[in-house]
Write a protein that holds these residues in place. Structure first.
Motif, short mmCIF file in Angstrom:
data_model
loop_
_atom_site.label_atom_id
_atom_site.label_comp_id
_atom_site.label_asym_id
_atom_site.label_seq_id
_atom_site.Cartn_x
_atom_site.Cartn_y
_atom_site.Cartn_z
N ASP A 237 0.89 -1.56 -0.28
CA ASP A 237 0.50 -0.04 0.01
C ASP A 237 1.18 1.44 -0.14
O ASP A 237 0.31 2.58 -0.76
CB ASP A 237 -1.04 0.18 1.60
N GLY A 238 1.94 0.94 0.24
CA GLY A 238 2.86 1.96 0.45
C GLY A 238 3.52 2.34 -0.81
O GLY A 238 3.50 4.21 -1.02
N VAL A 239 3.62 2.01 -1.44
CA VAL A 239 3.78 2.00 -2.71
C VAL A 239 3.23 3.09 -3.54
O VAL A 239 3.46 3.47 -4.90
CB VAL A 239 4.50 0.07 -3.84
N ILE A 240 1.34 2.02 -3.45
CA ILE A 240 1.15 3.08 -4.00
C ILE A 240 0.13 4.16 -3.47
O ILE A 240 0.10 5.19 -4.55
CB ILE A 240 -0.84 2.26 -3.88
N TRP A 241 0.44 4.66 -2.38
CA TRP A 241 0.48 6.12 -1.99
C TRP A 241 1.58 6.93 -2.41
O TRP A 241 0.96 8.06 -2.41
CB TRP A 241 0.33 6.14 -0.37
N LEU A 242 2.81 6.35 -1.87
CA LEU A 242 3.80 7.23 -2.56
C LEU A 242 3.61 8.33 -3.80
O LEU A 242 3.94 9.52 -3.40
CB LEU A 242 5.26 6.30 -2.75
N PRO A 243 3.62 8.40 -4.99
CA PRO A 243 3.15 8.69 -5.79
C PRO A 243 2.25 9.25 -5.74
O PRO A 243 2.68 11.09 -6.37
CB PRO A 243 3.05 7.43 -7.17
N ILE B 80 1.51 11.17 -3.01
CA ILE B 80 1.62 12.62 -1.79
C ILE B 80 2.82 13.16 -1.86
O ILE B 80 2.58 14.13 -2.71
CB ILE B 80 2.73 10.92 -1.01
N LEU B 81 3.70 12.21 -3.82
CA LEU B 81 4.40 13.55 -4.25
C LEU B 81 3.71 14.24 -5.23
O LEU B 81 4.28 15.56 -5.71
CB LEU B 81 5.56 12.34 -4.68
N LEU B 82 2.70 14.04 -5.70
CA LEU B 82 1.62 14.54 -6.52
C LEU B 82 1.33 15.96 -6.26
O LEU B 82 1.29 16.91 -6.60
CB LEU B 82 1.03 13.85 -7.42
N SER C 133 -3.71 2.47 5.51
CA SER C 133 -3.46 1.68 5.53
C SER C 133 -1.74 1.30 5.89
O SER C 133 -2.41 -0.34 5.78
CB SER C 133 -3.50 1.66 3.59
N THR C 134 -1.27 2.05 6.01
CA THR C 134 0.57 0.74 6.31
C THR C 134 0.64 2.18 7.23
O THR C 134 1.82 2.44 6.86
CB THR C 134 0.90 0.57 5.09
N TRP C 135 1.06 2.34 8.17
CA TRP C 135 1.75 2.70 9.32
C TRP C 135 2.84 2.24 9.44
O TRP C 135 3.76 3.87 9.55
CB TRP C 135 0.99 3.08 10.43
N TYR C 136 3.04 1.42 9.59
CA TYR C 136 4.31 0.88 9.05
C TYR C 136 5.54 1.55 8.64
O TYR C 136 6.18 1.53 8.80
CB TYR C 136 4.92 -1.10 9.70
N ILE C 137 4.97 1.64 6.34
CA ILE C 137 5.20 1.91 5.60
C ILE C 137 6.16 3.64 5.80
O ILE C 137 5.90 4.92 5.45
CB ILE C 137 5.00 0.85 4.31
N SER C 138 4.83 4.29 6.14
CA SER C 138 4.76 5.63 6.20
C SER C 138 5.42 6.42 6.88
O SER C 138 5.59 7.72 6.35
CB SER C 138 3.09 5.81 6.75
N TYR C 139 5.50 6.45 8.15
CA TYR C 139 7.13 7.02 8.77
C TYR C 139 8.36 6.73 7.58
O TYR C 139 9.07 8.30 7.08
CB TYR C 139 7.64 6.72 10.20
N MET C 140 8.39 6.05 6.87
CA MET C 140 9.56 5.66 6.22
C MET C 140 9.25 6.57 4.62
O MET C 140 10.26 7.31 4.15
CB MET C 140 10.01 4.55 4.84
N ILE C 141 7.82 6.78 4.26
CA ILE C 141 7.54 7.36 3.31
C ILE C 141 7.06 9.13 3.57
O ILE C 141 7.98 9.75 3.16
CB ILE C 141 5.99 7.22 3.23
#
Length: 380
Positions: free
Chosen positions: A154-160, A162-164, A188-196
């Motif tokens: 889910d983090g891979v889905i949201w990252l672009p 968020i950047l947009l 969706s994925t708080w564990y990956i969110s801090y890395m994002i």
């Protein structure tokens, strides 16, 4: 001017192609629903699939499935809080392995779609280049390895996205989309969110270096970025706050993490991971898994400079050495400088060696078989 239908063709291709490729891979490997194999590997088999089954019982904040009942929010928020997890409710438990394979392919497809939306607005690429880049993003090595940790996709889905939204802030527009996208990522994925979040901060610094905003404009951008992040945290506090309280009252209470043991490898081991096709393990204590090999470094560096030259008419260099006279260079130059020697060494020392061993093996086996036949033919 393109019609509305034509404008939807490219995002549709960016969505369909990665998903079809993933399903084709599953079919070729005989993974359910195309065969008897499943995606239930590692923790997916021993943990995740059970949590998806528990989701059907409505277990979110509390569960009666353990002992006399216990708090469940930590498990829910880490593993199955993604809105896409609700799709598994449509599948019976016995068909859940096949449903998780389809859900994985769907997330890969959505990653391609979100990246297509970002890159088409960020860079004026051609339609074919946009689709190609989106497919590459969706099928990158990280997604292939961590498909067994389906919630991290889910983090891979949201990252672009968020950047947009971050680009909107840099353009002087409101932070609303940034808050919404970041909040949905937290859920969706708080564990990956801090890395994002860390990645977004680094991305912002890089973009500010290029744009060079002055005074009030810089302060306005910083206020919207940090204010938007704070708003996203506040909107999702109902989920992550009880999650953290649950974790520190449970798993992390009185425990000491062996941080040095998490990096049980030498710098040479890390360097060796740049060779193409390297993979050992994703478990703690194994060699660091780099998701970019030497060939990818060379391609990224060359394409980066080429895109800048075609789109902007020039290449931006930002590094200059003070201890010696050397040309000014950029990140793409670093990728090429590191990747080319590594790729050369890989070709020199490794390419062809495995094939040679495979060719020698039948000859050795044949010699052994002949010796056995001769021995069997000797008189007793």
């Amino acid at each position: 001017m393109k019609s509305r239908a034509e404008r939807f063709v490219i995002p549709a291709l960016a969505f369909v192609l990665p998903g079809v490729v993933m399903l084709w891979v599953y079919a070729a490997l005989g993974v359910a629903p195309f065969g008897d194999r499943t995606v239930l590997l590692s923790d997916m088999s021993s943990q995740y699939v059970e949590f998806f089954c528990a989701l059907k019982n409505g277990e979110v904040f509390f569960s009666w499935s353990k002992a006399l009942g216990t708090g469940y929010i930590g498990v829910f928020s880490y593993y199955v809080s993604s809105p896409l997890s609700l799709l598994t409710l449509l599948a019976p438990n016995e068909e859940l392995p096949a449903a998780l394979a389809v859900l994985t392919a769907l997330k890969i497809a959505l990653a391609g779609l979100s990246f297509c939306l970002f890159i088409r607005r960020r860079y004026p690429l051609g339609d074919g280049a946009a689709v190609f880049a989106s497919v590459c993003y969706a099928l990158m090595s990280y997604n292939a390895v961590y498909a067994i940790c389906i919630m991290w996709l889910d983090g891979v889905i949201w990252l672009p996205l968020i950047l947009l939204a971050l680009e909107r802030i840099l353009a002087g527009r409101g932070a609303g989309p940034f808050v919404v996208a970041l909040a949905l990522c937290f859920v969706s994925t708080w564990y990956i969110s801090y890395m994002i979040g860390i990645f977004c901060a680094l991305y912002l610094c890089a973009r500010l270096y290029v744009l060079r905003p002055k005074g009030r404009e810089l302060g306005r951008i910083a206020a919207r970025f940090f204010g938007g992040a704070a708003c996203a945290l506040g909107l999702t506090a109902w989920l992550w706050l009880p999650t953290f309280l649950s974790m520190f009252n449970g798993k992390f209470s009185g425990g000491n993490v062996d941080y040095p043991g998490l990096l049980a490898c030498t710098p040479l081991d890390i360097l060796s991971q740049l060779r193409p096709g390297q993979y050992r393990s994703i478990a703690s204590g194994s060699a660091v898994y780099l998701f970019c090999g030497s060939a990818a470094l060379v391609l990224a560096g060359g394409m980066g400079n080429l895109i800048d030259r075609v789109v902007f008419g020039f290449v931006t260099d930002m590094f200059q050495t003070t201890f010696m006279e050397f040309a000014v260079f950029n990140v793409a130059d670093c990728c090429i400088t590191v990747g080319v020697p590594l790729l050369f060494l890989y070709v020199w020392f490794y390419v062809g060696k495995d094939g040679k061993k495979d060719a020698e093996a039948p000859q050795e086996n044949g010699a052994e078989n002949r010796a056995e036949h001769e021995t069997d033919g000797e008189p007793q």
